[in-house]
Design a protein around this motif. Sequence first.
Motif, PDB file in Angstrom:
ATOM      1  N   GLN A   1      24.048 -27.020 -30.155  1.00 39.39           N
ATOM      2  CA  GLN A   1      25.169 -28.356 -29.822  1.00 39.39           C
ATOM      3  C   GLN A   1      25.429 -28.444 -29.204  1.00 39.39           C
ATOM      4  N   ILE A   2      26.050 -30.002 -28.906  1.00 41.47           N
ATOM      5  CA  ILE A   2      26.576 -30.553 -27.464  1.00 41.47           C
ATOM      6  C   ILE A   2      28.269 -30.916 -28.281  1.00 41.47           C
ATOM      7  N   LYS A   3      29.016 -30.644 -27.618  1.00 37.72           N
ATOM      8  CA  LYS A   3      30.374 -31.671 -27.797  1.00 37.72           C
ATOM      9  C   LYS A   3      30.227 -32.801 -26.714  1.00 37.72           C
ATOM     10  N   VAL A   4      30.188 -34.263 -27.553  1.00 40.64           N
ATOM     11  CA  VAL A   4      30.550 -35.551 -26.790  1.00 40.64           C
ATOM     12  C   VAL A   4      31.828 -36.070 -26.911  1.00 40.64           C
ATOM     13  N   LYS A   5      32.388 -37.277 -26.564  1.00 41.26           N
ATOM     14  CA  LYS A   5      33.425 -37.642 -26.031  1.00 41.26           C
ATOM     15  C   LYS A   5      33.687 -38.657 -27.079  1.00 41.26           C
ATOM     16  N   GLY A   6      32.508 -39.011 -27.641  1.00 37.43           N
ATOM     17  CA  GLY A   6      32.319 -39.655 -28.932  1.00 37.43           C
ATOM     18  C   GLY A   6      31.831 -39.886 -30.079  1.00 37.43           C
ATOM     19  N   LEU A   7      31.830 -39.169 -31.140  1.00 33.89           N
ATOM     20  CA  LEU A   7      30.833 -39.248 -32.216  1.00 33.89           C
ATOM     21  C   LEU A   7      29.909 -40.446 -32.793  1.00 33.89           C
ATOM     22  N   GLY A   8      30.964 -41.492 -32.912  1.00 29.32           N
ATOM     23  CA  GLY A   8      29.948 -42.846 -33.321  1.00 29.32           C
ATOM     24  C   GLY A   8      29.181 -43.251 -31.706  1.00 29.32           C
ATOM     25  N   ARG A   9      29.894 -43.282 -30.557  1.00 29.88           N
ATOM     26  CA  ARG A   9      28.476 -43.220 -29.133  1.00 29.88           C
ATOM     27  C   ARG A   9      27.378 -42.419 -29.363  1.00 29.88           C
ATOM     28  N   GLY A  10      27.294 -41.614 -29.033  1.00 27.07           N
ATOM     29  CA  GLY A  10      26.793 -40.600 -28.984  1.00 27.07           C
ATOM     30  C   GLY A  10      25.980 -40.676 -30.014  1.00 27.07           C
ATOM     31  N   ARG A  11      26.095 -41.210 -31.362  1.00 22.67           N
ATOM     32  CA  ARG A  11      25.020 -41.219 -32.867  1.00 22.67           C
ATOM     33  C   ARG A  11      24.656 -42.273 -32.381  1.00 22.67           C
ATOM     34  N   LYS A  12      25.036 -43.197 -31.836  1.00 21.37           N
ATOM     35  CA  LYS A  12      23.834 -44.722 -31.923  1.00 21.37           C
ATOM     36  C   LYS A  12      23.234 -44.364 -30.802  1.00 21.37           C
ATOM     37  N   PHE A  13      23.539 -43.390 -30.251  1.00 22.73           N
ATOM     38  CA  PHE A  13      21.917 -43.292 -29.194  1.00 22.73           C
ATOM     39  C   PHE A  13      21.864 -42.516 -28.916  1.00 22.73           C
ATOM     40  N   TYR A  14      22.108 -41.390 -29.730  1.00 25.28           N
ATOM     41  CA  TYR A  14      20.970 -40.769 -30.361  1.00 25.28           C
ATOM     42  C   TYR A  14      19.803 -40.228 -31.675  1.00 25.28           C
ATOM     43  N   ASP A  15      20.756 -41.575 -32.681  1.00 25.29           N
ATOM     44  CA  ASP A  15      20.319 -41.772 -33.849  1.00 25.29           C
ATOM     45  C   ASP A  15      18.920 -42.614 -33.515  1.00 25.29           C
ATOM     46  N   THR A  16      18.929 -43.473 -32.632  1.00 22.14           N
ATOM     47  CA  THR A  16      17.958 -44.107 -32.490  1.00 22.14           C
ATOM     48  C   THR A  16      16.916 -43.330 -31.478  1.00 22.14           C
ATOM     49  N   ILE A  17      17.137 -42.838 -30.236  1.00 18.07           N
ATOM     50  CA  ILE A  17      15.918 -41.598 -29.238  1.00 18.07           C
ATOM     51  C   ILE A  17      15.433 -40.921 -30.273  1.00 18.07           C
ATOM     52  N   MET A  18      16.098 -39.770 -31.650  1.00 17.02           N
ATOM     53  CA  MET A  18      15.575 -39.088 -32.125  1.00 17.02           C
ATOM     54  C   MET A  18      14.474 -39.674 -33.033  1.00 17.02           C
ATOM     55  N   ALA A  19      15.118 -41.026 -33.793  1.00 22.06           N
ATOM     56  CA  ALA A  19      14.158 -41.723 -34.453  1.00 22.06           C
ATOM     57  C   ALA A  19      12.672 -41.620 -33.772  1.00 22.06           C
ATOM     58  N   ALA A  20      12.781 -42.427 -32.233  1.00 18.32           N
ATOM     59  CA  ALA A  20      11.705 -42.675 -31.722  1.00 18.32           C
ATOM     60  C   ALA A  20      11.006 -41.016 -31.384  1.00 18.32           C
ATOM     61  N   LEU A  21      10.996 -39.955 -31.277  1.00 18.31           N
ATOM     62  CA  LEU A  21      10.702 -38.647 -31.817  1.00 18.31           C
ATOM     63  C   LEU A  21       9.640 -38.668 -32.768  1.00 18.31           C
ATOM     64  N   GLY A  22      10.954 -39.231 -33.895  1.00 19.27           N
ATOM     65  CA  GLY A  22      10.270 -38.784 -35.199  1.00 19.27           C
ATOM     66  C   GLY A  22      10.771 -37.737 -35.982  1.00 19.27           C
TER      67      GLY A  22
END
Length: 138
Positions: A8-29
């Motif tokens: 787990q990592i802590k992020v400044k903004g969960l909404g912003r972090g989720r927007k970024f990680y939703d896309t890259i994690m989906a790209a990796l399957g």
Amino acid sequence: MKLFNHVQIKVKGLGRGRKFYDTIMAALGYKMVLEIEGVVVGYGTSVHDMFEIRQFDEKSLLSEHVHLAFNASCKEDVDAFYKIALANGGKCNGEAGFRPQYEDGYYAAFVIDPDGHNIEAVYSEKAKVSPIANSSNC
């Protein structure tokens, strides 16, 4: 046995972090496997094999300068990760390509996420990582 149950990592903004990680994690399957609304989101294959982002607060301090490397099923997934990360606020920290200085057949890309973490996607011909069930690029 797997090395980690979760990271787990802590992020400044969960909404912003989720927007970024939703896309890259989906790209990796990888899919979202855990969500506690407004607090934490986890990605992976199960809740016992996942990467989490958590909203920081005074009790859960912001993570700084973390390097994470996610397995990819093929070079095409690494390429997709890199392009999608840049399109969603990531900054280049190393274009997709072979890194023979690490090992023969090591193909990776590096990006800096919106909170400054060094995020890598890697396909290793030597590791023979099993394909991720959700990968669509291979």
